[in-house]
Design a protein around this motif. Structure first.
Motif, mmCIF file in Angstrom:
data_model
loop_
_atom_site.group_PDB
_atom_site.id
_atom_site.type_symbol
_atom_site.label_atom_id
_atom_site.label_comp_id
_atom_site.label_asym_id
_atom_site.label_seq_id
_atom_site.Cartn_x
_atom_site.Cartn_y
_atom_site.Cartn_z
ATOM 1 N N MET A 65 62.491 36.939 50.486
ATOM 2 C CA MET A 65 62.465 36.755 49.032
ATOM 3 C C MET A 65 63.480 35.690 48.604
ATOM 4 O O MET A 65 63.199 34.821 47.791
ATOM 5 N N LEU A 66 64.675 35.780 49.217
ATOM 6 C CA LEU A 66 65.730 34.826 48.903
ATOM 7 C C LEU A 66 65.322 33.413 49.317
ATOM 8 O O LEU A 66 65.571 32.434 48.604
ATOM 9 N N GLN A 67 64.667 33.311 50.475
ATOM 10 C CA GLN A 67 64.233 31.991 50.962
ATOM 11 C C GLN A 67 63.186 31.383 50.036
ATOM 12 O O GLN A 67 63.196 30.182 49.775
ATOM 13 N N ILE A 68 62.287 32.231 49.517
ATOM 14 C CA ILE A 68 61.269 31.732 48.594
ATOM 15 C C ILE A 68 61.941 31.172 47.340
ATOM 16 O O ILE A 68 61.642 30.069 46.885
ATOM 17 N N VAL A 69 62.882 31.937 46.820
ATOM 18 C CA VAL A 69 63.612 31.513 45.618
ATOM 19 C C VAL A 69 64.311 30.183 45.880
ATOM 20 O O VAL A 69 64.244 29.261 45.069
ATOM 21 N N LEU A 70 64.946 30.082 47.047
ATOM 22 C CA LEU A 70 65.663 28.860 47.411
ATOM 23 C C LEU A 70 64.714 27.663 47.459
ATOM 24 O O LEU A 70 65.010 26.592 46.918
ATOM 25 N N PHE A 71 63.568 27.839 48.095
ATOM 26 C CA PHE A 71 62.636 26.723 48.247
ATOM 27 C C PHE A 71 62.063 26.264 46.918
ATOM 28 O O PHE A 71 61.726 25.094 46.759
ATOM 29 N N VAL A 72 61.926 27.168 45.968
ATOM 30 C CA VAL A 72 61.329 26.779 44.696
ATOM 31 C C VAL A 72 62.368 26.178 43.732
ATOM 32 O O VAL A 72 62.058 25.279 42.966
ATOM 33 N N TYR A 73 63.612 26.671 43.812
ATOM 34 C CA TYR A 73 64.599 26.205 42.829
ATOM 35 C C TYR A 73 65.575 25.152 43.354
ATOM 36 O O TYR A 73 66.078 24.352 42.583
ATOM 37 N N ALA A 74 65.840 25.167 44.658
ATOM 38 C CA ALA A 74 66.825 24.222 45.187
ATOM 39 C C ALA A 74 66.451 22.753 44.937
ATOM 40 O O ALA A 74 67.322 21.958 44.590
ATOM 41 N N PRO A 75 65.171 22.359 45.082
ATOM 42 C CA PRO A 75 64.856 20.942 44.832
ATOM 43 C C PRO A 75 65.297 20.497 43.435
ATOM 44 O O PRO A 75 65.831 19.405 43.264
ATOM 45 N N GLY A 76 65.064 21.362 42.440
ATOM 46 C CA GLY A 76 65.434 21.025 41.068
ATOM 47 C C GLY A 76 66.932 21.107 40.837
ATOM 48 O O GLY A 76 67.529 20.230 40.212
ATOM 49 N N LEU A 77 67.561 22.161 41.382
ATOM 50 C CA LEU A 77 68.983 22.387 41.121
ATOM 51 C C LEU A 77 69.861 21.381 41.851
ATOM 52 O O LEU A 77 70.857 20.913 41.319
ATOM 53 N N LEU A 78 69.487 21.047 43.087
ATOM 54 C CA LEU A 78 70.344 20.182 43.897
ATOM 55 C C LEU A 78 69.973 18.708 43.793
ATOM 56 O O LEU A 78 70.835 17.844 43.783
ATOM 57 N N PHE A 79 68.665 18.422 43.725
ATOM 58 C CA PHE A 79 68.246 17.018 43.784
ATOM 59 C C PHE A 79 67.536 16.527 42.524
ATOM 60 O O PHE A 79 67.079 15.391 42.475
ATOM 61 N N GLY A 80 67.401 17.392 41.542
ATOM 62 C CA GLY A 80 66.770 16.977 40.301
ATOM 63 C C GLY A 80 65.271 16.721 40.406
ATOM 64 O O GLY A 80 64.688 16.072 39.550
ATOM 65 N N ILE A 81 64.639 17.244 41.472
ATOM 66 C CA ILE A 81 63.184 17.093 41.594
ATOM 67 C C ILE A 81 62.565 18.387 41.075
ATOM 68 O O ILE A 81 62.710 19.433 41.697
ATOM 69 N N SER A 82 61.883 18.323 39.945
ATOM 70 C CA SER A 82 61.301 19.568 39.460
ATOM 71 C C SER A 82 60.014 19.851 40.225
ATOM 72 O O SER A 82 59.249 18.947 40.546
ATOM 73 N N VAL A 83 59.824 21.126 40.518
ATOM 74 C CA VAL A 83 58.688 21.556 41.324
ATOM 75 C C VAL A 83 57.463 21.712 40.434
ATOM 76 O O VAL A 83 57.490 22.490 39.487
ATOM 77 N N SER A 84 56.417 20.946 40.713
ATOM 78 C CA SER A 84 55.231 21.091 39.862
ATOM 79 C C SER A 84 54.208 22.030 40.486
ATOM 80 O O SER A 84 53.642 22.865 39.813
ATOM 81 N N ASP A 85 53.990 21.916 41.808
ATOM 82 C CA ASP A 85 53.090 22.871 42.445
ATOM 83 C C ASP A 85 53.895 23.806 43.332
ATOM 84 O O ASP A 85 54.183 23.502 44.487
#
Lengths: 216, 286
Positions: A65-85
Motif C-alpha cells: 500500500m505504501l509503495q503504491i502511494v509512493l509511486f503515485v505521489y512521489a513524481p509530483g512531490l519530488l520532481f514536479g511531474i503531476s501524474v495524469s494516468d
C-alpha cells in the motif's frame, strides 16, 4: 448509481476490468523481471549482489500500500511531474513488488537443487549452460509452481489495494455504491467476484501442475 | 473426465471475458450531487473544462501538493489548522454533527450521557471530535466511514452514530438506502435538529495558489448573485444551509492580486482544464 442487483453486478463487472487488467499486467511483467532480479541477486560480483539484496529487502519489507502511494505521489512531490494516468504508476508498483517476491521464489527453487546434480552434469560432460537448461531448469519449473500459485492467488486479492489512490477496482466500487445509495449489501457481494477469479486461477494452476507432472 | 472439466473452465473464462468486454469499463464519473453540479457551474462560468479525478479522501492533501489535482471540492469541512497547509475558499455550505438513532428508539442526548451509551463515528471526522467532547464517558467506536457508523447502528453494535446531518438526512430518506425509515436524528423539543457542532464546507487548493482560490471565490459569488447556486441547492434541499455571508455584498478579490499571485489561475486558464478531486458520497457527489 442505482442499487438494483443487475446494475450493481454491471458496475462491479466494469470494476473487475481494472482488477483483471492490473492482475494480467503484473504477471506479464513481474515474472520475467523477477528472473532478472534473481540472476542479479545471485551474481558473482559482490557489491551488485549486496545492492540487490537491499532492494529486495526494501520492497518486501514495506507494505505494498505504501509503495503504491509512493509511486503515485512521489513524481509530483519530488520532481514536479503531476501524474495524469495513475493506473500506469499503480501497475508499476505492483510489478516491482511482485518481481521481488518472484525473485525469491526462483532463488529458493535454484538453491533447492542439490549441488551433486551440477557435479554429475560436469562428470557427464555437460557444459554449465547445458547443465542448467537440461537438468536444473525442468526440475526448477516444477518446484516453483506451488509457491508461484500462492503468490498469484494473493495477487488477485492484493489488487484491491489500488483503491488507496482512487483506482475504481471492485471493493471501492462497492463502497461507492453504498456511499451513494445507502445500500450495504454490495460490499459483501464483491466476495463472489474474487471467488470466481481465484477459482479460475486455481483451475489454471492445477492444469499447469498436471502438465509439469513429468519425472514420475 | 478431467479434460472435459478443463474445457468447461476454459469456456467459463471465455464467457466471463466476453461479458466484461460487453459491459465495458464502469464509467463512474459522478453526474449528480451538490458539489459536482456547483463545480460544473463554476467551470462553465470561468470558461474552462472540468476534469473530475477520483481520489482517496485521506490522501487529499498529498494529491493537492503533488499537483495531481488542482482543487479539493468534496464537502470538505474547514478546520483552522488547514490554513497552514492549503489555500481555502470562503465557506459555501453549513453542516451539523447530528446524533443518529434508530427510528423506533427514544434515546435523548441526556440518556446518551447518563447511560454511557456506545457511539459509532467516522475515524478522524468532526463527529469523532464531537463525540469525545460531549460524551467523554461513552465508548466511541471509530470506523472507516460515515456509512459504516450507520451500519454499526443498524447492526445494534452501538446505540448512537454521530455523523454529518447532510448525509444522515439523505440516507434516512433515499429509496435505495438500507437505512430508509430506520434511522432518525435527535431533535430539540421544537423539532429542530439538536446539533452537537456546526461547521462549514470549503474548497481547497495548493498552498500559494492564491489566484486560483480568488477566482473560485469570485465565481461562486457570481453564481450566487445570478441565482444559479440557489437553484442547484434547491434540488438537494440545501437552500437554507448556503453560507450567504460569504457571497452577499461581495467584493471581488482576483482583480486586486499582483501578477505573481494571479499566475496559478493563469496557468489553469492556459491549459483550459481544471482537475478537481472527488470521492463518491451522496448527496455531495454521486
Amino acid at each position: 448509481m442505482s442499487s438494483s442487483f443487475w446494475s450493481v453486478t454491471q458496475s462491479l463487472m466494469g470494476a473487475s476490468l481494472y482488477t483483471l487488467g492490473l492482475f494480467v499486467i503484473t504477471l506479464i511483467f513481474a515474472i520475467p523481471l523477477g528472473l532478472g532480479v534473481c540472476v542479479l541477486a545471485r551474481s558473482k560480483f559482490k557489491p551488485l549482489r549486496a545492492v540487490m539484496r537491499v532492494i529486495i529487502w526494501i520492497i518486501r519489507g514495506t507494505p505494498l500500500m505504501l509503495q503504491i502511494v509512493l509511486f503515485v505521489y512521489a513524481p509530483g512531490l519530488l520532481f514536479g511531474i503531476s501524474v495524469s494516468d495513475r493506473f500506469i504508476w499503480v501497475a508499476l508498483a505492483f510489478v516491482i513488488n511482485y518481481a521481488a517476491y518472484f525473485a525469491e521464489i526462483y532463488r529458493g527453487g535454484i538453491e533447492s537443487i542439490p549441488v551433486g546434480q551440477y557435479e554429475a552434469g560436469k562428470v557427464l560432460g555437460f557444459s554449465k549452460k547445458q547443465t542448467f537448461s537440461k537438468i536444473i531448469m525442468p526440475q526448477l519449473v516444477k518446484r516453483i509452481v506451488p509457491p508461484m500459485g500462492n503468490e498469484v492467488i494473493t495477487l488477485i486479492k492484493d489488487t484491491s489495494l489500488a483503491n488507496v489512490v482512487g483506482i475504481a477496482e471492485i471493493i471501492i466500487t462497492a463502497k461507492d455504491i453504498t456511499n451513494t445509495t445507502g445500500a450495504i449489501w454490495p460490499i459483501f457481494y464483491t466476495g463472489v467476484f474474487y471467488l470466481i477469479f481465484s477459482g479460475i486461477m486455481t483451475l489454471v494452476l492445477q492444469w499447469i501442475e498436471k502438465k509439469l507432472n513429468y519425472y514420475r | 473426465m478431467k479434460n472435459r472439466f478443463l474445457k468447461i473452465a476454459a469456456l467459463i473464462s471465455a464467457m466471463l471475458i466476453g461479458i466484461f468486454a460487453f459491459v465495458g469499463c464502469g464509467n463512474t464519473a459522478p453526474t449528480k450531487g451538490y458539489d459536482i453540479e456547483l463545480a460544473k457551474a463554476f467551470a462553465e462560468e470561468a470558461g474552462i473544462e472540468l476534469e473530475l479525478v477520483k481520489i482517496e479522501w485521506s490522501f487529499k492533501e498529498t494529491e493537492i501538493s503533488s499537483g495531481n489535482i488542482d482543487l479539493i471540492w468534496n464537502g470538505m469541512t474547514i478546520h483552522e489548522e488547514m490554513y497552514d497547509n492549503l489555500e481555502i475558499s470562503n465557506p459555501y455550505l453549513t453542516n451539523n454533527q447530528a446524533m443518529v438513532i434508530k427510528s423506533d428508539s427514544n434515546i435523548t442526548k441526556e440518556q446518551i450521557k447518563s447511560q454511557k451509551l456506545k457511539i459509532a463515528v467516522e475515524n478522524g471526522s468532526a463527529g469523532a471530535a464531537a463525540a469525545e467532547e460531549n460524551f467523554p464517558e461513552s465508548e466511541v467506536v471509530k470506523v472507516a466511514d460515515q456509512i459504516s457508523a450507520l451500519t454499526e447502528l443498524k447492526a445494534g453494535n452501538v446505540q448512537v452514530a454521530i455523523i454529518d446531518s447532510i448525509m444522515a438526512g439523505y440516507y434516512a430518506a433515499n429509496d435505495e438506502s438500507s437505512f430508509k425509515g430506520q434511522i432518525k436524528m435527535i431533535t430539540k423539543a421544537d423539532g429542530s435538529l439538536d446539533a452537537l457542532t456546526t461547521e462549514e464546507y470549503g474548497i481547497a487548493a495548493k498552498k500559494g495558489n492564491v489566484g486560483l482560490i480568488a477566482m473560485v471565490n469570485d465565481t461562486l459569488a457570481k453564481l450566487y448573485q445570478n441565482g444559479t447556486m440557489t437553484e442547484i441547492a434547491e434540488k438537494y434541499g440545501f437552500e437554507k444551509i448556503i453560507v450567504k455571508e460569504s457571497f452577499e455584498n461581495y467584493v471581488t478579490q482576483y482583480d486586486k492580486l499582483s501578477e505573481a499571485e494571479k499566475a496559478s489561475w493563469e496557468a489553469i486558464k492556459e491549459k483550459g482544464k481544471i482537475r478537481v478531486g472527488y470521492t463518491l458520497f451522496a448527496p455531495i457527489a454521486y
